[in-house]
Design a protein around this motif. Structure first.
Motif, PDB file in Angstrom:
ATOM      1  N   ASN A 121      25.889  -8.090 120.137  1.00  0.00           N
ATOM      2  CA  ASN A 121      25.584  -7.115 119.330  1.00  0.00           C
ATOM      3  C   ASN A 121      24.932  -6.041 119.827  1.00  0.00           C
ATOM      4  OD1 ASN A 121      27.002  -7.898 117.116  1.00  0.00           O
ATOM      5  ND2 ASN A 121      25.087  -9.947 117.268  1.00  0.00           N
ATOM      6  N   LEU A 122      24.511  -4.695 119.391  1.00  0.00           N
ATOM      7  CA  LEU A 122      23.640  -3.604 119.840  1.00  0.00           C
ATOM      8  C   LEU A 122      23.300  -3.061 118.830  1.00  0.00           C
ATOM      9  CD1 LEU A 122      25.623  -3.338 122.909  1.00  0.00           C
ATOM     10  CD2 LEU A 122      25.482  -0.997 122.822  1.00  0.00           C
ATOM     11  N   ILE A 133      34.157  -6.498 128.125  1.00  0.00           N
ATOM     12  CA  ILE A 133      33.284  -6.908 126.852  1.00  0.00           C
ATOM     13  C   ILE A 133      34.393  -6.115 126.053  1.00  0.00           C
ATOM     14  CG2 ILE A 133      32.035  -6.410 124.984  1.00  0.00           C
ATOM     15  CD1 ILE A 133      29.794  -7.834 127.077  1.00  0.00           C
ATOM     16  N   LYS A 134      34.945  -6.702 125.082  1.00  0.00           N
ATOM     17  CA  LYS A 134      35.617  -5.950 124.144  1.00  0.00           C
ATOM     18  C   LYS A 134      35.526  -5.441 122.498  1.00  0.00           C
ATOM     19  CE  LYS A 134      39.590  -6.803 127.000  1.00  0.00           C
ATOM     20  NZ  LYS A 134      40.420  -5.063 127.418  1.00  0.00           N
ATOM     21  N   LEU A 135      34.651  -5.988 122.580  1.00  0.00           N
ATOM     22  CA  LEU A 135      34.435  -6.150 121.162  1.00  0.00           C
ATOM     23  C   LEU A 135      32.800  -5.183 120.153  1.00  0.00           C
ATOM     24  CD1 LEU A 135      36.043  -7.457 117.847  1.00  0.00           C
ATOM     25  CD2 LEU A 135      33.545  -6.991 118.057  1.00  0.00           C
ATOM     26  N   PHE A 136      32.179  -4.428 119.935  1.00  0.00           N
ATOM     27  CA  PHE A 136      30.597  -3.800 119.879  1.00  0.00           C
ATOM     28  C   PHE A 136      30.670  -3.750 118.428  1.00  0.00           C
ATOM     29  CE2 PHE A 136      32.946  -2.500 123.980  1.00  0.00           C
ATOM     30  CZ  PHE A 136      31.193  -2.904 125.035  1.00  0.00           C
ATOM     31  N   VAL A 137      29.754  -4.362 118.133  1.00  0.00           N
ATOM     32  CA  VAL A 137      28.971  -4.488 116.964  1.00  0.00           C
ATOM     33  C   VAL A 137      27.183  -3.225 116.930  1.00  0.00           C
ATOM     34  CG1 VAL A 137      27.966  -5.733 115.077  1.00  0.00           C
ATOM     35  CG2 VAL A 137      29.860  -6.661 116.489  1.00  0.00           C
ATOM     36  N   ILE A 138      27.741  -2.389 116.009  1.00  0.00           N
ATOM     37  CA  ILE A 138      26.357  -1.035 116.235  1.00  0.00           C
ATOM     38  C   ILE A 138      25.915  -0.922 115.622  1.00  0.00           C
ATOM     39  CG2 ILE A 138      26.095   0.412 117.263  1.00  0.00           C
ATOM     40  CD1 ILE A 138      28.559   0.714 119.248  1.00  0.00           C
ATOM     41  N   ARG A 139      24.811  -0.616 115.498  1.00  0.00           N
ATOM     42  CA  ARG A 139      23.804  -0.494 114.772  1.00  0.00           C
ATOM     43  C   ARG A 139      23.266   0.931 114.787  1.00  0.00           C
ATOM     44  NH1 ARG A 139      20.659  -3.875 110.040  1.00  0.00           N
ATOM     45  NH2 ARG A 139      22.001  -3.560 108.346  1.00  0.00           N
ATOM     46  N   HIS A 140      22.925   1.714 114.407  1.00  0.00           N
ATOM     47  CA  HIS A 140      22.175   2.505 114.305  1.00  0.00           C
ATOM     48  C   HIS A 140      21.736   3.731 113.432  1.00  0.00           C
ATOM     49  CE1 HIS A 140      21.535   6.711 117.137  1.00  0.00           C
ATOM     50  NE2 HIS A 140      20.937   5.584 117.750  1.00  0.00           N
ATOM     51  N   HIS A 141      20.498   4.162 113.746  1.00  0.00           N
ATOM     52  CA  HIS A 141      19.836   4.929 112.959  1.00  0.00           C
ATOM     53  C   HIS A 141      20.834   6.437 112.877  1.00  0.00           C
ATOM     54  CE1 HIS A 141      17.605   6.591 116.296  1.00  0.00           C
ATOM     55  NE2 HIS A 141      17.438   5.249 116.438  1.00  0.00           N
ATOM     56  N   ASP A 142      20.793   7.277 113.261  1.00  0.00           N
ATOM     57  CA  ASP A 142      21.450   8.433 113.005  1.00  0.00           C
ATOM     58  C   ASP A 142      23.059   8.128 113.100  1.00  0.00           C
ATOM     59  OD1 ASP A 142      18.950   9.652 114.010  1.00  0.00           O
ATOM     60  OD2 ASP A 142      19.782   9.759 115.809  1.00  0.00           O
ATOM     61  N   ASN A 143      23.433   9.151 111.191  1.00  0.00           N
ATOM     62  CA  ASN A 143      24.758   9.383 110.546  1.00  0.00           C
ATOM     63  C   ASN A 143      25.437   9.815 112.719  1.00  0.00           C
ATOM     64  OD1 ASN A 143      24.437   8.194 108.438  1.00  0.00           O
ATOM     65  ND2 ASN A 143      23.817  10.814 107.405  1.00  0.00           N
ATOM     66  N   GLY A 144      26.789   9.462 112.346  1.00  0.00           N
ATOM     67  CA  GLY A 144      27.685   9.712 113.375  1.00  0.00           C
ATOM     68  C   GLY A 144      27.769   8.598 114.598  1.00  0.00           C
ATOM     69  N   VAL A 145      26.368   8.430 115.199  1.00  0.00           N
ATOM     70  CA  VAL A 145      26.584   7.681 116.441  1.00  0.00           C
ATOM     71  C   VAL A 145      27.760   6.442 117.018  1.00  0.00           C
ATOM     72  CG1 VAL A 145      24.961   6.885 117.555  1.00  0.00           C
ATOM     73  CG2 VAL A 145      24.430   8.803 116.683  1.00  0.00           C
ATOM     74  N   VAL A 146      27.996   5.954 115.601  1.00  0.00           N
ATOM     75  CA  VAL A 146      28.808   4.927 116.037  1.00  0.00           C
ATOM     76  C   VAL A 146      30.249   5.156 116.046  1.00  0.00           C
ATOM     77  CG1 VAL A 146      29.524   2.462 115.272  1.00  0.00           C
ATOM     78  CG2 VAL A 146      27.528   2.855 115.070  1.00  0.00           C
ATOM     79  N   ALA A 147      30.607   5.725 115.668  1.00  0.00           N
ATOM     80  CA  ALA A 147      31.555   6.585 115.276  1.00  0.00           C
ATOM     81  C   ALA A 147      31.725   7.811 116.707  1.00  0.00           C
ATOM     82  CB  ALA A 147      32.212   7.559 114.575  1.00  0.00           C
TER      83      ALA A 147
END
Ligand code: CP
Length: 298
Positions: A41-42, A93-107
């Motif tokens: 979880n990031l 680690i094979k799976l990342f759950v990511i939240r970020h404040h800036d559009n497009g960063v997770v993609a």
């Protein structure tokens, strides 16, 4: 492995399948099929519901969960989110759950990591919160069997709302009759579609609707000068018992959380008979189990 970044990347059948899988998990507890897997979880932005429900979901499926706290990790020393993810991938680690404040960063992180691991978007900028859309559609389906006959009103700060952008896309995909976007002009999002109507008057927008969703003012995404006065906002757009009576008698009240009581919604409505807000939170766990399974089984 398959990333889960944007609700629009799903077909209608895939969205319905995730909802069905989540509903099945409510009836039949899952087997620990992700034993020996690690999920990271990031979260680069605060979260209660999304982070905790992904952790519970992963643990129910047998996975182990690592929570990276941006305040106590090497992100504090200037490491980029991508470098953090690359280092965790190197550890297996094979799976990342990511939240970020800036559009497009997770993609962007998903694209850089490639397809020997999967990235789940846990909310990014103002545009996408796809796991919220799955749990919201599941919650609506549990109360309203036929999406094609539904009128859904969303009220409040939609221009800054990734929930609005993902939920509207999902509602369009499921073919609802009408989506009403109710907000003062500066908070209206730029979303097009034949089923979409915009309203600046709450009472008109609530007439005879089946589903009402309130949203908080997302102050962290507004310039100080653009912040509406909270008392004025409540007076004009606050969801009160009296206003809710304009909706159908069996209308459900939703809110993705976190709520600001007394600003966009009263205690009486938030805690009232028509509220399904805590059901949304509960549905976060099976919905996210279904999403985790999809990422691993692609
Ligand atoms: N709905 C939602 O994303 O809540 P959190 O910010 O608490 O995760």
């Amino acid at each position: 492995m398959q990333h889960f970044i944007d609700i629009n990347s799903l077909t209608r059948a895939e969205l319905l399948s995730l909802m069905q899988q989540a509903q099945d998990f409510i009836v039949h507890p899952p087997k620990p099929v992700l034993q020996n897997q690690f999920v990271a979880n990031l979260f680069f932005e605060p979260s209660t519901r999304t982070r905790c429900s992904f952790e519970i979901a992963a643990k129910k499926l047998g996975a182990q969960v690592i929570n990276i706290d941006k305040h106590s990790s090497s992100l504090q020393k200037g490491e980029t989110p991508l470098d953090t993810a690359l280092n965790l991938r190197a550890m297996g680690i094979k799976l990342f759950v990511i939240r970020h404040h800036d559009n497009g960063v997770v993609a962007q992180i998903a694209s850089a990591l490639g397809h020997d691991c999967a990235v789940i978007n846990a909310g990014c900028g103002t545009q996408q919160h796809p796991s919220q859309a799955v749990l919201d559609m599941l919650t609506i389906q549990q109360h309203k069997k036929d999406f094609s006959s539904l009128t859904v009103s969303i009220i409040g700060d939609m221009i800054n709302s990734r929930v609005t952008h993902s939920d509207v896309a999902a509602l369009q995909m499921l073919g609802v009759k009408e989506i009403r976007l109710i907000a003062p002009q500066p908070l209206q999002p730029n979303i097009q579609g034949t089923s979409i109507k915009t309203f600046t008057d709450l009472n008109s927008g609530l007439q005879n609707v089946d589903v009402v969703m309130a949203l908080r003012l997302q102050k962290e995404r507004m310039h100080k000068n653009d912040l509406p006065n909270q008392n004025d906002f409540f007076a004009t757009f606050g969801l009160t018992t009296q206003r809710l009576q304009l909706a159908k008698p069996d209308a459900i009240v939703m809110h993705p959380g976190p709520m600001n009581r007394g600003v966009e919604i009263t205690d009486a409505v938030a805690d009232g008979q028509q509220s399904v807000i805590l059901q949304q939170a509960a549905n976060g766990v099976p919905a996210r189990m279904a999403i985790l399974m999809r990422c691993f089984s692609a």
